[in-house]
Design a protein around this motif. Structure first.
Motif, PDB file in Angstrom:
ATOM      1  N   MET A  58       0.816  -1.216   0.000  1.00  0.00           N
ATOM      2  CA  MET A  58       0.000   0.000   0.000  1.00  0.00           C
ATOM      3  C   MET A  58       0.848   1.263   0.000  1.00  0.00           C
ATOM      4  O   MET A  58       0.427   2.307  -0.518  1.00  0.00           O
ATOM      5  CB  MET A  58      -0.948  -0.006   1.202  1.00  0.00           C
ATOM      6  CG  MET A  58      -2.105  -0.978   1.081  1.00  0.00           C
ATOM      7  SD  MET A  58      -3.197  -0.935   2.529  1.00  0.00           S
ATOM      8  CE  MET A  58      -3.809   0.748   2.482  1.00  0.00           C
ATOM      9  N   ALA A  59       2.029   1.176   0.594  1.00  0.00           N
ATOM     10  CA  ALA A  59       2.877   2.360   0.693  1.00  0.00           C
ATOM     11  C   ALA A  59       3.557   2.705  -0.628  1.00  0.00           C
ATOM     12  O   ALA A  59       4.090   3.808  -0.788  1.00  0.00           O
ATOM     13  CB  ALA A  59       3.934   2.147   1.773  1.00  0.00           C
ATOM     14  N   VAL A  79     -11.403 -10.310  -7.329  1.00  0.00           N
ATOM     15  CA  VAL A  79     -10.983  -9.175  -6.509  1.00  0.00           C
ATOM     16  C   VAL A  79     -11.814  -9.151  -5.234  1.00  0.00           C
ATOM     17  O   VAL A  79     -13.048  -9.028  -5.281  1.00  0.00           O
ATOM     18  CB  VAL A  79     -11.167  -7.854  -7.281  1.00  0.00           C
ATOM     19  CG1 VAL A  79     -10.811  -6.653  -6.398  1.00  0.00           C
ATOM     20  CG2 VAL A  79     -10.325  -7.864  -8.560  1.00  0.00           C
ATOM     21  N   GLN A  80     -11.159  -9.280  -4.083  1.00  0.00           N
ATOM     22  CA  GLN A  80     -11.855  -9.138  -2.805  1.00  0.00           C
ATOM     23  C   GLN A  80     -11.953  -7.653  -2.483  1.00  0.00           C
ATOM     24  O   GLN A  80     -10.948  -6.951  -2.464  1.00  0.00           O
ATOM     25  CB  GLN A  80     -11.099  -9.865  -1.686  1.00  0.00           C
ATOM     26  CG  GLN A  80     -10.718 -11.298  -1.986  1.00  0.00           C
ATOM     27  CD  GLN A  80     -11.909 -12.217  -2.171  1.00  0.00           C
ATOM     28  OE1 GLN A  80     -13.030 -11.893  -1.786  1.00  0.00           O
ATOM     29  NE2 GLN A  80     -11.681 -13.376  -2.772  1.00  0.00           N
ATOM     30  N   HIS A  81     -13.187  -7.185  -2.235  1.00  0.00           N
ATOM     31  CA  HIS A  81     -13.351  -5.750  -1.973  1.00  0.00           C
ATOM     32  C   HIS A  81     -13.741  -5.478  -0.530  1.00  0.00           C
ATOM     33  O   HIS A  81     -14.712  -6.003  -0.002  1.00  0.00           O
ATOM     34  CB  HIS A  81     -14.413  -5.124  -2.874  1.00  0.00           C
ATOM     35  CG  HIS A  81     -14.541  -3.647  -2.619  1.00  0.00           C
ATOM     36  ND1 HIS A  81     -15.486  -3.117  -1.762  1.00  0.00           N
ATOM     37  CD2 HIS A  81     -13.779  -2.597  -3.051  1.00  0.00           C
ATOM     38  CE1 HIS A  81     -15.320  -1.806  -1.698  1.00  0.00           C
ATOM     39  NE2 HIS A  81     -14.299  -1.464  -2.464  1.00  0.00           N
ATOM     40  N   GLU A  82     -12.958  -4.635   0.080  1.00  0.00           N
ATOM     41  CA  GLU A  82     -13.237  -4.052   1.400  1.00  0.00           C
ATOM     42  C   GLU A  82     -12.602  -2.672   1.369  1.00  0.00           C
ATOM     43  O   GLU A  82     -11.488  -2.512   0.862  1.00  0.00           O
ATOM     44  CB  GLU A  82     -12.621  -4.922   2.502  1.00  0.00           C
ATOM     45  CG  GLU A  82     -12.916  -4.479   3.913  1.00  0.00           C
ATOM     46  CD  GLU A  82     -14.376  -4.666   4.290  1.00  0.00           C
ATOM     47  OE1 GLU A  82     -15.108  -3.654   4.205  1.00  0.00           O
ATOM     48  OE2 GLU A  82     -14.781  -5.777   4.645  1.00  0.00           O
ATOM     49  N   ALA A  89      -8.474   7.291  -1.065  1.00  0.00           N
ATOM     50  CA  ALA A  89      -9.642   7.614  -0.255  1.00  0.00           C
ATOM     51  C   ALA A  89     -10.690   6.522  -0.408  1.00  0.00           C
ATOM     52  O   ALA A  89     -11.124   6.224  -1.521  1.00  0.00           O
ATOM     53  CB  ALA A  89     -10.209   8.966  -0.691  1.00  0.00           C
ATOM     54  N   ASP A  90     -11.064   5.905   0.717  1.00  0.00           N
ATOM     55  CA  ASP A  90     -12.002   4.780   0.715  1.00  0.00           C
ATOM     56  C   ASP A  90     -11.561   3.668  -0.236  1.00  0.00           C
ATOM     57  O   ASP A  90     -12.389   3.001  -0.869  1.00  0.00           O
ATOM     58  CB  ASP A  90     -13.421   5.251   0.359  1.00  0.00           C
ATOM     59  CG  ASP A  90     -14.034   6.087   1.467  1.00  0.00           C
ATOM     60  OD1 ASP A  90     -13.898   5.703   2.646  1.00  0.00           O
ATOM     61  OD2 ASP A  90     -14.648   7.128   1.161  1.00  0.00           O
ATOM     62  N   GLY A  91     -10.247   3.485  -0.337  1.00  0.00           N
ATOM     63  CA  GLY A  91      -9.716   2.388  -1.150  1.00  0.00           C
ATOM     64  C   GLY A  91      -9.890   2.579  -2.640  1.00  0.00           C
ATOM     65  O   GLY A  91      -9.936   1.597  -3.399  1.00  0.00           O
ATOM     66  N   ALA A  92      -9.936   3.836  -3.097  1.00  0.00           N
ATOM     67  CA  ALA A  92     -10.265   4.115  -4.498  1.00  0.00           C
ATOM     68  C   ALA A  92      -9.212   3.636  -5.492  1.00  0.00           C
ATOM     69  O   ALA A  92      -9.509   3.493  -6.686  1.00  0.00           O
ATOM     70  CB  ALA A  92     -10.502   5.612  -4.683  1.00  0.00           C
ATOM     71  N   PRO A 118     -21.138   9.640   0.612  1.00  0.00           N
ATOM     72  CA  PRO A 118     -21.210   9.788  -0.849  1.00  0.00           C
ATOM     73  C   PRO A 118     -20.012   9.187  -1.569  1.00  0.00           C
ATOM     74  O   PRO A 118     -20.166   8.576  -2.634  1.00  0.00           O
ATOM     75  CB  PRO A 118     -21.279  11.309  -1.037  1.00  0.00           C
ATOM     76  CG  PRO A 118     -21.949  11.805   0.203  1.00  0.00           C
ATOM     77  CD  PRO A 118     -21.418  10.917   1.308  1.00  0.00           C
ATOM     78  N   ARG A 119     -18.822   9.328  -0.994  1.00  0.00           N
ATOM     79  CA  ARG A 119     -17.642   8.771  -1.650  1.00  0.00           C
ATOM     80  C   ARG A 119     -17.629   7.252  -1.586  1.00  0.00           C
ATOM     81  O   ARG A 119     -17.276   6.583  -2.563  1.00  0.00           O
ATOM     82  CB  ARG A 119     -16.369   9.342  -1.007  1.00  0.00           C
ATOM     83  CG  ARG A 119     -15.092   8.936  -1.743  1.00  0.00           C
ATOM     84  CD  ARG A 119     -13.912   9.761  -1.283  1.00  0.00           C
ATOM     85  NE  ARG A 119     -13.686   9.624   0.149  1.00  0.00           N
ATOM     86  CZ  ARG A 119     -12.946  10.462   0.871  1.00  0.00           C
ATOM     87  NH1 ARG A 119     -12.384  11.508   0.291  1.00  0.00           N
ATOM     88  NH2 ARG A 119     -12.769  10.270   2.160  1.00  0.00           N
ATOM     89  N   GLN A 120     -18.011   6.665  -0.446  1.00  0.00           N
ATOM     90  CA  GLN A 120     -18.093   5.213  -0.350  1.00  0.00           C
ATOM     91  C   GLN A 120     -19.085   4.656  -1.361  1.00  0.00           C
ATOM     92  O   GLN A 120     -18.824   3.631  -2.007  1.00  0.00           O
ATOM     93  CB  GLN A 120     -18.497   4.802   1.067  1.00  0.00           C
ATOM     94  CG  GLN A 120     -17.423   4.990   2.110  1.00  0.00           C
ATOM     95  CD  GLN A 120     -17.938   4.788   3.523  1.00  0.00           C
ATOM     96  OE1 GLN A 120     -19.122   4.992   3.809  1.00  0.00           O
ATOM     97  NE2 GLN A 120     -17.058   4.399   4.433  1.00  0.00           N
ATOM     98  N   LYS A 121     -20.207   5.316  -1.503  1.00  0.00           N
ATOM     99  CA  LYS A 121     -21.226   4.888  -2.460  1.00  0.00           C
ATOM    100  C   LYS A 121     -20.690   4.956  -3.887  1.00  0.00           C
ATOM    101  O   LYS A 121     -20.846   4.019  -4.679  1.00  0.00           O
ATOM    102  CB  LYS A 121     -22.474   5.758  -2.314  1.00  0.00           C
ATOM    103  CG  LYS A 121     -23.660   5.337  -3.181  1.00  0.00           C
ATOM    104  CD  LYS A 121     -24.885   6.176  -2.810  1.00  0.00           C
ATOM    105  CE  LYS A 121     -26.128   5.720  -3.594  1.00  0.00           C
ATOM    106  NZ  LYS A 121     -26.044   6.117  -5.014  1.00  0.00           N
ATOM    107  N   SER A 122     -20.023   6.054  -4.208  1.00  0.00           N
ATOM    108  CA  SER A 122     -19.477   6.231  -5.552  1.00  0.00           C
ATOM    109  C   SER A 122     -18.419   5.183  -5.869  1.00  0.00           C
ATOM    110  O   SER A 122     -18.401   4.601  -6.967  1.00  0.00           O
ATOM    111  CB  SER A 122     -18.887   7.635  -5.694  1.00  0.00           C
ATOM    112  OG  SER A 122     -18.263   7.797  -6.948  1.00  0.00           O
ATOM    113  N   VAL A 123     -17.529   4.927  -4.904  1.00  0.00           N
ATOM    114  CA  VAL A 123     -16.476   3.935  -5.129  1.00  0.00           C
ATOM    115  C   VAL A 123     -17.071   2.561  -5.393  1.00  0.00           C
ATOM    116  O   VAL A 123     -16.687   1.867  -6.349  1.00  0.00           O
ATOM    117  CB  VAL A 123     -15.510   3.881  -3.920  1.00  0.00           C
ATOM    118  CG1 VAL A 123     -14.606   2.646  -4.001  1.00  0.00           C
ATOM    119  CG2 VAL A 123     -14.650   5.134  -3.873  1.00  0.00           C
ATOM    120  N   LEU A 124     -18.042   2.165  -4.574  1.00  0.00           N
ATOM    121  CA  LEU A 124     -18.611   0.828  -4.751  1.00  0.00           C
ATOM    122  C   LEU A 124     -19.378   0.725  -6.070  1.00  0.00           C
ATOM    123  O   LEU A 124     -19.303  -0.306  -6.758  1.00  0.00           O
ATOM    124  CB  LEU A 124     -19.530   0.488  -3.581  1.00  0.00           C
ATOM    125  CG  LEU A 124     -19.879  -1.000  -3.449  1.00  0.00           C
ATOM    126  CD1 LEU A 124     -18.618  -1.820  -3.205  1.00  0.00           C
ATOM    127  CD2 LEU A 124     -20.876  -1.237  -2.317  1.00  0.00           C
TER     128      LEU A 124
END
Length: 386
Positions: A58-59, A79-82, A89-92, A118-124
């Motif tokens: 990740m770094a 792809v495992q998504h969490e 941001a939010d794993g984007a 809103p960002r979590q929703k958009s990413v998913l």
């Protein structure tokens, strides 16, 4: 068909890593071949095993590029998504990786929030749009996804969480009744409510086994303060002799023996968001009665099934349910055991991958959204540790 898996992976200790290792092992253990692109958090320098083809740290800046290129050497990517395991941001950053893929991708959704930002929703939504197919592990999660997010329902399939143990694992249990909770510990697990429930259960003298180490991220942020607080609470309530804390990470044999010796598995989780619980699936598949708070996966599996649902943060209700189970000790029927075993679950992923490659419809999907139970839709945003 060769499978590439994107996920955390042992020796990283988390529910996602355990799930991916079991799924990958079940698929690649047969005639199919594959390997894992392992995602590691900053500071995680544990060596990878032979099942890992590439490590996405990740770094590392733009690490998603090499990770995507590694996955492109396979026929299908799973792809495992969490939200918390990918950079950005939010794993984007996982979106950057998925858009670089040249092979079909199946995304497995471990968390579907009822009230995302809103960002979590958009990413998913973008993750599902970019994938060839999306998998949820419960009908509840699928309903929540289809109704609450702008996605194509025809891309979504429900494939249950796999189980390693079945009713054949059950051992002859000791005379003293055993309660069991296992998994990585941390705030939100609700162990304190089960400890409080031991007070009205003293006449039955149950032994409550709490097996599992503290979640690595909890240790990083708070040390062992949660576990220490549980020890203090047990002493203050006078139930310390009834609580057996086992601060260890169990292998399959050890966990199987522990589950087989339990009279009841207790899942007192605080979360009202949890749509997937591997611990719940393992307990049900092993034929052990379950007492759980009303998180969505438990409501779906245990209502009129092999266990009892209780309100959150209510030790008296928890004690009453445990008493009911312990005074009627005996095995319960597993919930469609064969369908929950990892080989059967892996076969469904293989069939889904074959459908993607050939352009066939996603098996088991339906364009019509189902109804979300009120208990699910009226939940708050808080992801539990799994």
């Amino acid at each position: 068909m060769r499978f590439g898996f994107l996920s955390t992976q042992p020796p990283t200790r988390c529910g996602l890593a355990t799930f991916n290792a079991a799924l990958a092992g079940s698929i690649t253990g047969g005639d199919t071949a594959g390997s894992v692109v392992r995602v590691t958090a900053p500071g995680d320098h544990t060596p990878s095993g032979p099942d890992v083809a590439h490590t996405w740290r990740m770094a590392a800046a733009d690490g998603w590029r090499e990770a995507a290129d590694a996955l492109n050497s396979f026929d299908v990517a799973i792809v495992q998504h969490e939200y918390g395991i990918y950079p950005g941001a939010d794993g984007a950053d996982v979106l950057r990786l998925m858009r670089r893929l040249t092979v079909p991708a199946i995304v497995v959704l471990h968390t579907v929030l009822s009230r995302p930002t809103p960002r979590q929703k958009s990413v998913l939504e973008q993750v599902v749009a970019t994938a060839g197919a999306a998998v949820t592990m419960t009908a509840t999660a699928r309903d929540r996804l289809v109704i609450g997010y702008d996605i194509d329902p025809a891309k979504v399939a429900v494939i249950p969480h796999g189980a390693a143990f079945d009713t054949g694992t059950r051992a002859e249990r000791p005379a003293r009744p055993h309660m069991l909770t296992w998994g990585l510990l941390g705030p939100g697990k609700g162990i304190e409510w089960a400890i409080r429930a031991l007070v009205p259960l003293k006449s039955l003298d149950p032994l409550y086994i709490v097996a599992g180490r503290t979640h690595p991220r909890v240790i990083e942020l708070h040390g062992e303060s949660y576990r220490s607080g549980l020890h203090r609470l047990s002493a203050e309530l006078g139930v310390a002799p009834q609580v057996d804390f086992r601060d260890t990470y169990l292998d399959q044999a050890g966990l199987g023996a522990l589950i087989g010796s339990a009279d009841v598995v207790v899942l007192p989780y605080d979360s009202t968001e949890q749509v997937t619980s591997g611990v719940l699936v393992e307990a049900v598949a092993a034929g052990v009665p379950v007492v759980a708070t009303s998180f969505p996966h438990a409501v779906e599996v245990l209502t009129d099934g092999p266990g009892l649902i209780v309100p959150h943060r209510n030790p008296r209700a928890l004690a009453a349910a445990v008493r009911k189970v312990l005074t009627n000790r005996g095995p319960v029927a597993g919930s469609d055991n064969a369908a929950l075993r990892w080989p059967a679950v892996a076969a469904r992923y293989e069939a889904l991958a074959a459908a993607l490659v050939t352009g066939a419809p996603v098996a088991g999907s339906s364009a019509a959204p189902a109804t979300v139970p009120a208990s699910v839709s009226a939940s708050v945003s808080a992801t539990a540790l799994v």
